[in-house]
Design an enzyme around this catalytic site. Structure first.
Site, PDB file in Angstrom:
ATOM      1  N   SER A   1       0.868  -1.180   0.000  1.00  0.00           N
ATOM      2  CA  SER A   1       0.000   0.000   0.000  1.00  0.00           C
ATOM      3  C   SER A   1       0.900   1.224   0.000  1.00  0.00           C
ATOM      4  O   SER A   1       2.073   1.134   0.386  1.00  0.00           O
ATOM      5  CB  SER A   1      -0.859  -0.003   1.270  1.00  0.00           C
TER       6      SER A   1
ATOM      7  N   TYR B   1      -2.431  -1.138  10.434  1.00  0.00           N
ATOM      8  CA  TYR B   1      -2.320  -1.288   8.973  1.00  0.00           C
ATOM      9  C   TYR B   1      -0.982  -0.739   8.473  1.00  0.00           C
ATOM     10  O   TYR B   1      -0.277  -1.381   7.689  1.00  0.00           O
ATOM     11  CB  TYR B   1      -3.494  -0.554   8.320  1.00  0.00           C
TER      12      TYR B   1
HETATM   13  P1  NAD Z   1     -11.380  -6.306  -0.188  1.00  0.00           P
HETATM   14  O1  NAD Z   1     -11.996  -6.132   1.159  1.00  0.00           O
HETATM   15  O2  NAD Z   1     -12.171  -6.008  -1.396  1.00  0.00           O
HETATM   16  O3  NAD Z   1     -10.772  -7.769  -0.334  1.00  0.00           O
HETATM   17  C1  NAD Z   1     -10.049  -8.380   0.712  1.00  0.00           C
HETATM   18  C2  NAD Z   1      -9.936  -9.851   0.459  1.00  0.00           C
HETATM   19  O4  NAD Z   1      -9.239 -10.454   1.578  1.00  0.00           O
HETATM   20  C3  NAD Z   1     -11.300 -10.565   0.376  1.00  0.00           C
HETATM   21  O5  NAD Z   1     -11.247 -11.585  -0.608  1.00  0.00           O
HETATM   22  C4  NAD Z   1     -11.446 -11.188   1.767  1.00  0.00           C
HETATM   23  O6  NAD Z   1     -12.292 -12.332   1.799  1.00  0.00           O
HETATM   24  C5  NAD Z   1     -10.006 -11.549   2.038  1.00  0.00           C
HETATM   25  N1  NAD Z   1      -9.758 -11.784   3.467  1.00  0.00           N
HETATM   26  C6  NAD Z   1     -10.014 -10.977   4.511  1.00  0.00           C
HETATM   27  N2  NAD Z   1      -9.708 -11.595   5.656  1.00  0.00           N
HETATM   28  C7  NAD Z   1      -9.239 -12.810   5.327  1.00  0.00           C
HETATM   29  C8  NAD Z   1      -8.765 -13.927   6.068  1.00  0.00           C
HETATM   30  N3  NAD Z   1      -8.707 -13.920   7.413  1.00  0.00           N
HETATM   31  N4  NAD Z   1      -8.360 -15.013   5.392  1.00  0.00           N
HETATM   32  C9  NAD Z   1      -8.426 -15.075   4.034  1.00  0.00           C
HETATM   33  N5  NAD Z   1      -8.878 -14.049   3.284  1.00  0.00           N
HETATM   34  C10 NAD Z   1      -9.273 -12.941   3.926  1.00  0.00           C
HETATM   35  O7  NAD Z   1     -10.051  -5.387  -0.129  1.00  0.00           O
HETATM   36  P2  NAD Z   1      -9.088  -4.808  -1.255  1.00  0.00           P
HETATM   37  O8  NAD Z   1      -9.195  -3.336  -1.207  1.00  0.00           O
HETATM   38  O9  NAD Z   1      -9.232  -5.505  -2.540  1.00  0.00           O
HETATM   39  O10 NAD Z   1      -7.667  -5.143  -0.585  1.00  0.00           O
HETATM   40  C11 NAD Z   1      -6.789  -6.121  -1.090  1.00  0.00           C
HETATM   41  C12 NAD Z   1      -5.376  -5.742  -0.657  1.00  0.00           C
HETATM   42  O11 NAD Z   1      -5.022  -4.489  -1.229  1.00  0.00           O
HETATM   43  C13 NAD Z   1      -5.204  -5.597   0.861  1.00  0.00           C
HETATM   44  O12 NAD Z   1      -3.974  -6.149   1.265  1.00  0.00           O
HETATM   45  C14 NAD Z   1      -5.206  -4.096   1.031  1.00  0.00           C
HETATM   46  O13 NAD Z   1      -4.488  -3.705   2.183  1.00  0.00           O
HETATM   47  C15 NAD Z   1      -4.504  -3.657  -0.228  1.00  0.00           C
HETATM   48  N6  NAD Z   1      -4.728  -2.266  -0.581  1.00  0.00           N
HETATM   49  C16 NAD Z   1      -5.988  -1.807  -0.822  1.00  0.00           C
HETATM   50  C17 NAD Z   1      -6.140  -0.466  -1.144  1.00  0.00           C
HETATM   51  C18 NAD Z   1      -7.500   0.102  -1.424  1.00  0.00           C
HETATM   52  O14 NAD Z   1      -7.586   1.332  -1.493  1.00  0.00           O
HETATM   53  N7  NAD Z   1      -8.536  -0.685  -1.597  1.00  0.00           N
HETATM   54  C19 NAD Z   1      -5.047   0.378  -1.223  1.00  0.00           C
HETATM   55  C20 NAD Z   1      -3.789  -0.130  -0.974  1.00  0.00           C
HETATM   56  C21 NAD Z   1      -3.632  -1.454  -0.659  1.00  0.00           C
END
Ligand code: NAD
Length: 266
Positions: free
Chosen positions: A148, A161
C-alpha cells in the site's frame, strides 16, 4: 489465443484474498494469461463458486478455491499441501488478503491489531515460506506482495495497517535478496486508494474518528492524498502485477512499486 499471449500457461498462481476487490482483479488477469488459479478468501459459498466457475470457463484454465483463514497457519499449510497435490507447485504467489480498522492508537482494539498483523503481514510470511521450495526447484517464481502507499507513508488512526504494510516492505526486500540468484523475483506493489469494499467500509469509521461527514472523508481524506484526485483502478493494479509476472520484469526484484496517483511523491 496462442501460447505467446498466454505466457503463464502451465503455471499456477495462488492469490490470497481473491474473492473480492484487487485480488479478484489480479486473478482475472493471471487466468487470462493462461495460469491455473487458486482463489482464496471469504464470502458467500454460492457467490464464490459462481466466480470460480465463471473464471475457469472464460479463461479455459483450472480454477480452485481454498477457504483458508489467513489468521491460521495450520489452514495456510493445508492450502499449500492441497495445491501441491493438485497442481504440483505454486509458480506465482500474490499475497493480497488484507483488512483495515481505523481508530486512535490508544483506543485501538487489541483483537483488531492482532488480526491486521496476522492477515496483512504474517500470512505473507507463511505463504512465502511454503511457496519458495517449489519455486527454487523450478528455478522460476514470482512473489508479489500487495502492500500500500501505507508501506511508505503513514496516516493517523491506521497504526496496525501502517505497521503491517511497512513490515511487508521489509519482508519483500529481505526475501528478494535471499532468492535473487534462483530466478525468483519478490516485489511489493503499493496502490493508493482503490474503491473496493475495504475502502467503502472504512469511510464511516474515518468519518467518526475525525468528526466529519462521509462525503468529506472521500474528498478531504482519501482523494486529498492523491494528486490525480481519482481512485486507482483495480485493473491498473492487476495489469502491473501481470507485467511483473513476465520475463520483461525479470530484473525487477526487491522493489517497492507505487501505483498511487502520485500520493507518495509528496
Ligand atoms: P477487499 O476487502 O475487497 O478484499 C479483501 C480480500 O481479503 C477478500 O477476498 C477477503 O475475503 C479476504 N480476506 C479478509 N480476511 C481474510 C482472512 N482472514 N483469510 C483469508 N482471506 C481474507 O479489499 P481490497 O481493497 O481488494 O484489498 C486487497 C489488498 O489491497 C489488501 O492487502 C489491502 O491492504 C490492499 N490495498 C488496498 C487499497 C484500497 O484502497 N482498496 C489500497 C492499498 C492497498
Amino acid at each position: 489465443m496462442t501460447t505467446s499471449n498466454r505466457p503463464l500457461s502451465g503455471k499456477t498462481a495462488l492469490i490470497t484474498g481473491s474473492t473480492s476487490g484487487i485480488g479478484q482483479g489480479i486473478s482475472e488477469r493471471l487466468a487470462a494469461l493462461g495460469a491455473s488459479v487458486v482463489l482464496n478468501g471469504m464470502g458467500e459459498p454460492a457467490a464464490i463458486e459462481a466466480q470460480r466457475a465463471s473464471l475457469a470457463a472464460r479463461c479455459g484454465v483450472k480454477v480452485t478455491h481454498d477457504p483458508a483463514d489467513m489468521t491460521r497457519p495450520d489452514q495456510i499449510e493445508a492450502m499449500f499441501a492441497k495445491a501441491a497435490a493438485e497442481f504440483g507447485r505454486i509458480d506465482v504467489l500474490v499475497n493480497n488478503a488484507g483488512i483495515q480498522h481505523v481508530a486512535p492508537v490508544d483506543e485501538f482494539p487489541v483483537d483488531k491489531w492482532n488480526a491486521i498483523i496476522a492477515i496483512n503481514l504474517t500470512s505473507a510470511f507463511h505463504c512465502i515460506r511454503l511457496a519458495l521450495p517449489g519455486m527454487k526447484q523450478a528455478g522460476w517464481g514470482r512473489v508479489i506482495n500487495i502492500a500500500s502507499a501505507h508501506a511508505l507513508v503513514a496516516s493517523p488512526y491506521k497504526s496496525a495497517y501502517v505497521a503491517a504494510k511497512h513490515g511487508i516492505a521489509g519482508l519483500t526486500k529481505t526475501v528478494a535478496l535471499e532468492v535473487a540468484q534462483q530466478g525468483i523475483t519478490v516485489n511489493a506493489v503499493c496502490p493508493g486508494y482503490v474503491r473496493t469494499p475495504l475502502v467503502e467500509r472504512q469511510i464511516p469509521d474515518t468519518a467518526k474518528a475525525r468528526g466529519i461527514t462521509e462525503e468529506q472523508v472521500v474528498r478531504d481524506v482519501l482523494l486529498a492524498a492523491q494528486p490525480t484526485k481519482r481512485f486507482v483502478g483495480i485493473d491498473q493494479v492487476a495489469a502491473y502485477c501481470s507485467f511483473l509476472c513476465g520475463e520483461d520484469a525479470a530484473s525487477i526484484t526487491g522493489a517497492i512499486l507505487s501505483v498511487d496517483g502520485g500520493w507518495t511523491a509528496q
